[in-house]
Design a protein around this motif. Structure first.
Motif, PDB file in Angstrom:
ATOM      1  N   GLU A  95       7.298  -3.924   4.857  1.00 40.29           N
ATOM      2  CA  GLU A  95       6.768  -4.505   6.094  1.00 40.29           C
ATOM      3  C   GLU A  95       5.301  -4.139   6.275  1.00 40.29           C
ATOM      4  N   THR A  96       4.593  -4.922   7.071  1.00 37.84           N
ATOM      5  CA  THR A  96       3.162  -4.702   7.271  1.00 37.84           C
ATOM      6  C   THR A  96       2.913  -3.430   8.075  1.00 37.84           C
ATOM      7  N   HIS A  97       1.821  -2.739   7.718  1.00 36.47           N
ATOM      8  CA  HIS A  97       1.500  -1.460   8.346  1.00 36.47           C
ATOM      9  C   HIS A  97       0.083  -1.051   7.962  1.00 36.47           C
ATOM     10  N   VAL A  98      -0.469  -0.083   8.667  1.00 40.00           N
ATOM     11  CA  VAL A  98      -1.676   0.603   8.224  1.00 40.00           C
ATOM     12  C   VAL A  98      -1.225   1.982   7.742  1.00 40.00           C
ATOM     13  N   ASP A  99      -1.890   2.519   6.715  1.00 35.15           N
ATOM     14  CA  ASP A  99      -1.441   3.771   6.110  1.00 35.15           C
ATOM     15  C   ASP A  99      -1.708   5.007   6.969  1.00 35.15           C
ATOM     16  N   PRO A 100      -2.894   5.147   7.585  1.00 33.49           N
ATOM     17  CA  PRO A 100      -3.173   6.400   8.306  1.00 33.49           C
ATOM     18  C   PRO A 100      -2.317   6.562   9.553  1.00 33.49           C
ATOM     19  N   PHE A 101      -2.147   7.822   9.937  1.00 32.07           N
ATOM     20  CA  PHE A 101      -1.275   8.174  11.059  1.00 32.07           C
ATOM     21  C   PHE A 101      -1.988   8.033  12.406  1.00 32.07           C
ATOM     22  N   GLY A 102      -3.293   8.265  12.419  1.00 34.11           N
ATOM     23  CA  GLY A 102      -4.056   8.149  13.663  1.00 34.11           C
ATOM     24  C   GLY A 102      -4.131   9.444  14.446  1.00 34.11           C
ATOM     25  N   ILE A 103      -4.313  10.583  13.742  1.00 37.60           N
ATOM     26  CA  ILE A 103      -4.319  11.877  14.459  1.00 37.60           C
ATOM     27  C   ILE A 103      -5.555  12.038  15.319  1.00 37.60           C
ATOM     28  N   TRP A 104      -6.648  11.337  14.993  1.00 35.05           N
ATOM     29  CA  TRP A 104      -7.851  11.419  15.820  1.00 35.05           C
ATOM     30  C   TRP A 104      -7.833  10.393  16.953  1.00 35.05           C
ATOM     31  N   GLU A 105      -6.699   9.749  17.116  1.00 35.26           N
ATOM     32  CA  GLU A 105      -6.523   8.803  18.221  1.00 35.26           C
ATOM     33  C   GLU A 105      -5.414   9.262  19.158  1.00 35.26           C
ATOM     34  N   GLY A 106      -4.975  10.511  19.002  1.00 31.89           N
ATOM     35  CA  GLY A 106      -3.995  11.071  19.930  1.00 31.89           C
ATOM     36  C   GLY A 106      -2.554  10.959  19.497  1.00 31.89           C
ATOM     37  N   ALA A 107      -2.291  10.611  18.239  1.00 32.11           N
ATOM     38  CA  ALA A 107      -0.898  10.490  17.780  1.00 32.11           C
ATOM     39  C   ALA A 107      -0.198  11.839  17.849  1.00 32.11           C
ATOM     40  N   GLU A 108       1.047  11.830  18.315  1.00 32.56           N
ATOM     41  CA  GLU A 108       1.840  13.057  18.390  1.00 32.56           C
ATOM     42  C   GLU A 108       2.371  13.409  16.996  1.00 32.56           C
TER      43      GLU A 108
ATOM     44  N   ARG B 155      -0.444  -5.198 -14.335  1.00 30.66           N
ATOM     45  CA  ARG B 155      -0.093  -3.948 -15.010  1.00 30.66           C
ATOM     46  C   ARG B 155      -1.349  -3.185 -15.437  1.00 30.66           C
ATOM     47  N   GLY B 156      -1.403  -1.909 -15.058  1.00 32.99           N
ATOM     48  CA  GLY B 156      -2.502  -1.048 -15.459  1.00 32.99           C
ATOM     49  C   GLY B 156      -3.689  -1.058 -14.525  1.00 32.99           C
ATOM     50  N   SER B 157      -3.705  -1.981 -13.573  1.00 33.45           N
ATOM     51  CA  SER B 157      -4.792  -2.055 -12.600  1.00 33.45           C
ATOM     52  C   SER B 157      -4.367  -1.410 -11.285  1.00 33.45           C
ATOM     53  N   ALA B 158      -5.343  -1.195 -10.397  1.00 37.61           N
ATOM     54  CA  ALA B 158      -5.049  -0.529  -9.125  1.00 37.61           C
ATOM     55  C   ALA B 158      -5.901  -1.113  -8.010  1.00 37.61           C
ATOM     56  N   ALA B 159      -5.272  -1.354  -6.877  1.00 37.42           N
ATOM     57  CA  ALA B 159      -6.013  -1.737  -5.674  1.00 37.42           C
ATOM     58  C   ALA B 159      -6.500  -0.468  -4.980  1.00 37.42           C
ATOM     59  N   PHE B 160      -7.653  -0.574  -4.333  1.00 35.12           N
ATOM     60  CA  PHE B 160      -8.241   0.583  -3.652  1.00 35.12           C
ATOM     61  C   PHE B 160      -8.927   0.088  -2.388  1.00 35.12           C
ATOM     62  N   TRP B 161      -8.706   0.803  -1.279  1.00 37.04           N
ATOM     63  CA  TRP B 161      -9.374   0.429  -0.033  1.00 37.04           C
ATOM     64  C   TRP B 161      -9.497   1.635   0.894  1.00 37.04           C
ATOM     65  N   PHE B 162     -10.446   1.522   1.839  1.00 41.99           N
ATOM     66  CA  PHE B 162     -10.644   2.551   2.859  1.00 41.99           C
ATOM     67  C   PHE B 162      -9.698   2.290   4.026  1.00 41.99           C
ATOM     68  N   ASN B 163      -9.129   3.369   4.567  1.00 39.45           N
ATOM     69  CA  ASN B 163      -8.210   3.264   5.702  1.00 39.45           C
ATOM     70  C   ASN B 163      -8.835   3.675   7.026  1.00 39.45           C
ATOM     71  N   LEU B 164      -9.941   4.427   6.959  1.00 43.99           N
ATOM     72  CA  LEU B 164     -10.571   4.958   8.171  1.00 43.99           C
ATOM     73  C   LEU B 164     -12.011   4.471   8.277  1.00 43.99           C
ATOM     74  N   ARG B 165     -12.478   4.395   9.511  1.00 48.31           N
ATOM     75  CA  ARG B 165     -13.895   4.149   9.748  1.00 48.31           C
ATOM     76  C   ARG B 165     -14.618   5.493   9.828  1.00 48.31           C
ATOM     77  N   SER B 166     -15.943   5.469   9.976  1.00 46.78           N
ATOM     78  CA  SER B 166     -16.712   6.716   9.903  1.00 46.78           C
ATOM     79  C   SER B 166     -16.447   7.655  11.073  1.00 46.78           C
ATOM     80  N   ASP B 167     -15.883   7.143  12.178  1.00 52.40           N
ATOM     81  CA  ASP B 167     -15.512   8.017  13.298  1.00 52.40           C
ATOM     82  C   ASP B 167     -14.088   8.537  13.153  1.00 52.40           C
ATOM     83  N   MET B 168     -13.501   8.330  11.978  1.00 53.48           N
ATOM     84  CA  MET B 168     -12.154   8.790  11.624  1.00 53.48           C
ATOM     85  C   MET B 168     -11.047   8.054  12.375  1.00 53.48           C
ATOM     86  N   LYS B 169     -11.384   6.945  12.983  1.00 55.96           N
ATOM     87  CA  LYS B 169     -10.367   6.094  13.610  1.00 55.96           C
ATOM     88  C   LYS B 169      -9.818   5.129  12.558  1.00 55.96           C
ATOM     89  N   ARG B 170      -8.612   4.672  12.757  1.00 53.78           N
ATOM     90  CA  ARG B 170      -7.965   3.784  11.792  1.00 53.78           C
ATOM     91  C   ARG B 170      -8.693   2.447  11.687  1.00 53.78           C
TER      92      ARG B 170
END
Length: 555
Positions: A432-445, A491-506
């Motif tokens: 299912e669709t999701h973002v990877d980071p948890f969001g600890i700098w956004e108040g996540a418990e 096969r053998g390749s990899a996707a790569f992306w950033f999950n956070l912005r520079s303020d550490m928000k998702r």
């Protein structure tokens, strides 16, 4: 009737002889189904019916003390015997899974009776896959009936139309013909009423065609004016809150078949995509990585041929006997509906059932984390050297160093990245669709299961490699509006992306999911790179909504 459906649902998409029993969650049951096919299922059904008859006879007898104990023992044995056997719900679930595949890839219903699957692929257009199984008219009607149960009337109409086209109606008995005619009549009436009242194609519990149909399931020659405004290739924007889930899932499936592509992705094609990445590293200047930039903002790319045969073969061989089938329910997910918990603190963790976690190094001393008075999990003093470790596998450890060099990020330190996660998806497998980071700098418990995140920081970037090609489906689809894209597994390749912005928000535009596997299976390798060790090369700021720039040190 339903006996045939489950077989087609799980094995009808591939040529005979190409099955890999080990890729399914229930290895033993799947293997038996494939070997015995219809005869095996009929035998199981007969056994279950006989056991039920015996149970009814026992319950009808005079219950003495001994008879009561015998009945209890029998019921316990019956539960054990039938626990792993197919039941009615298995047939229904298989039918729903097949309908989901038909919908996701716009599979031609007319070809289901001709030993082929014709479907829409985001990169190859209309594709045909040969199959060894065919659908009989009664199979199509069974699927059509299940489609009406979940409100997918558009598919019910197409399946019923195909069933009639391949059926000799004159050979039917009068009552059989009447049942089919009644079903068709109800279907047409329900479909047209929903389209007239909702004036849209998808909503809570329904999916309809973009036009009204006649009694013989054809498009009506005269249509209402609103029908001309219905465009299946565009997103729905005006809908009720209770319709959001159905509409979002439908949008995701349309991305998987290439019907929706974000404007930012279309614009990106104006720029050169393929480069030799050297990261200004003297060694890499002589031996750079092959990369393909998918998107500059937010940065999304492919490392081509970054894994070698030794690495991929070892990962699959090690993981296959160690794949977990446990369905874990996270404590974090249990908190989602907790009354009184602020929305910004609620999180949902996406768990994958068929997976294996692997360490490339094992540290001599396990970290001891305890929550302080502020609710932060702190690392307690170590007895010895906290970085002392042994290398679990040299091949995997070398891969970690390779990824570190390629990404210009720290991943080989204790708190810098997660373990490797190998995941396998069988036929119909998706995420299912999701973002990877948890969001600890956004108040996540943060709960106990996520206690290390205060030491590692959030998921800064994702490295996701493919350990094999997928014959059909299995794309990774990014679903944020304007940035939609389906990425083909290679096969053998990899996707790569950033999950956070520079303020550490998702970064919300990193939202993604796994499209259903249409043929074969999908093996992927994940490693999440954590934030706290990346500040040297990737500075954090207090400025909002600033994304990290793409790599620029390449040929």
């Amino acid at each position: 009737m339903k006996t045939t459906i489950v077989l087609i649902a799980v094995c009808g998409l591939l040529e005979a002889g190409q099955y890999d029993y080990g890729v399914f969650e229930n290895f033993q049951l799947t293997q038996e189904l494939f070997r015995s096919e219809v005869a095996g299922l009929n035998l199981i059904k007969d056994i279950l019916e006989r056991l039920k008859e015996i149970q009814l006879k026992l319950e009808g007898q005079i219950v003495s003390k001994n008879a009561f104990q015998t009945l209890r023992t029998y019921k316990k044995t019956l539960r054990e015997l039938t626990r792993s056997q197919p039941i009615e719900n298995d047939f229904i679930t298989s039918a729903k899974g097949l309908l989901m595949i038909l919908d996701t890839y716009n599979v031609s219903k007319d070809c289901l009776t001709k030993k082929e699957f014709v479907y829409s692929d985001p990169h190859r257009g209309r594709v045909s896959l040969k199959t060894h199984a065919t659908f009989e008219p009664h199979d199509l009607m069974t699927l059509a009936d299940e489609a009406t149960q979940i409100g997918w009337f558009s598919h019910a109409i197409d399946l019923t139309k195909s069933a009639y086209a391949n059926l000799n109606v004159k050979s039917l008995q009068k009552d059989q013909k009447q049942v089919m005619e009644d079903f068709k009549s109800r279907l047409v009436r329900t479909h047209n009423n929903i389209l007239r009242s909702k004036k849209r194609l998808v909503g809570e519990g329904y999916k309809v065609l973009p036009y009204l149909v006649t009694d013989d399931l054809k498009r009506k020659p005269t249509q209402p004016k609103f029908v001309k405004k219905l465009d299946p290739s565009k997103r729905e924007h005006k809908f009720e809150a209770n319709e959001q889930l159905d509409i979002n899932e439908d949008i995701f499936r349309r991305i998987c078949r290439g019907q929706i592509v974000g404007q930012a992705v279309k614009n990106q094609t104006k720029y050169q995509k393929c480069h030799w990445l050297h990261q200004n590293n003297p060694y890499l200047r002589l031996n750079p990585f092959k990369i393909e930039i998918l998107l500059n903002d937010p940065f999304r790319m492919i490392f081509h041929e970054i894994l070698n045969e030794e690495e991929m073969n070892w990962l699959i061989q090690y993981s296959t006997p160690n794949l977990s089938q446990a369905r874990k329910v996270s404590k974090t997910n249990l908190e989602v509906n907790r009354v009184g918990l602020p929305e910004e603190q609620k999180r949902k963790i996406v768990h994958k059932t068929v997976q294996c976690w692997i360490d490339d190094v094992i540290y001599n001393e396990e970290a001891n984390l305890k929550k302080n008075k502020d609710g932060i999990f702190e690392v307690q003093p170590y007895l010895g050297d906290q970085y002392a470790h042994v290398i679990f596998n040299q091949t995997l450890h070398k891969l970690s160093k390779k990824i570190q060099m390629a990404t210009n990020m720290i991943i080989t330190q204790r708190w810098s990245s997660t373990k490797y996660q190998v995941t396998n998806y069988g036929l119909g497998g998706l995420c299912e669709t999701h973002v990877d980071p948890f969001g600890i700098w956004e108040g996540a418990e943060v709960h106990e299961e996520m206690k290390e995140i205060h030491s590692t920081g959030d998921m800064f970037a994702t490295f996701m490699a493919w350990l094999g090609n997928v014959p059909g489906g299995g794309y990774t689809a990014f679903n944020h509006e304007g940035y939609e894209q389906a990425v083909v597994p290679v096969r053998g390749s990899a996707a790569f992306w950033f999950n956070l912005r520079s303020d550490m928000k998702r970064e919300p535009r990193s939202s993604h999911g796994g499209c259903p596997v249409l043929a074969g299976s999908k093996w992927i390798l994940n490693k999440w790179i954590m934030a706290n060790d990346q500040f040297h090369n990737f500075k954090c700021t207090q400025e909002k909504n600033v994304t990290y720039p793409p790599y620029k040190d390449f040929y």
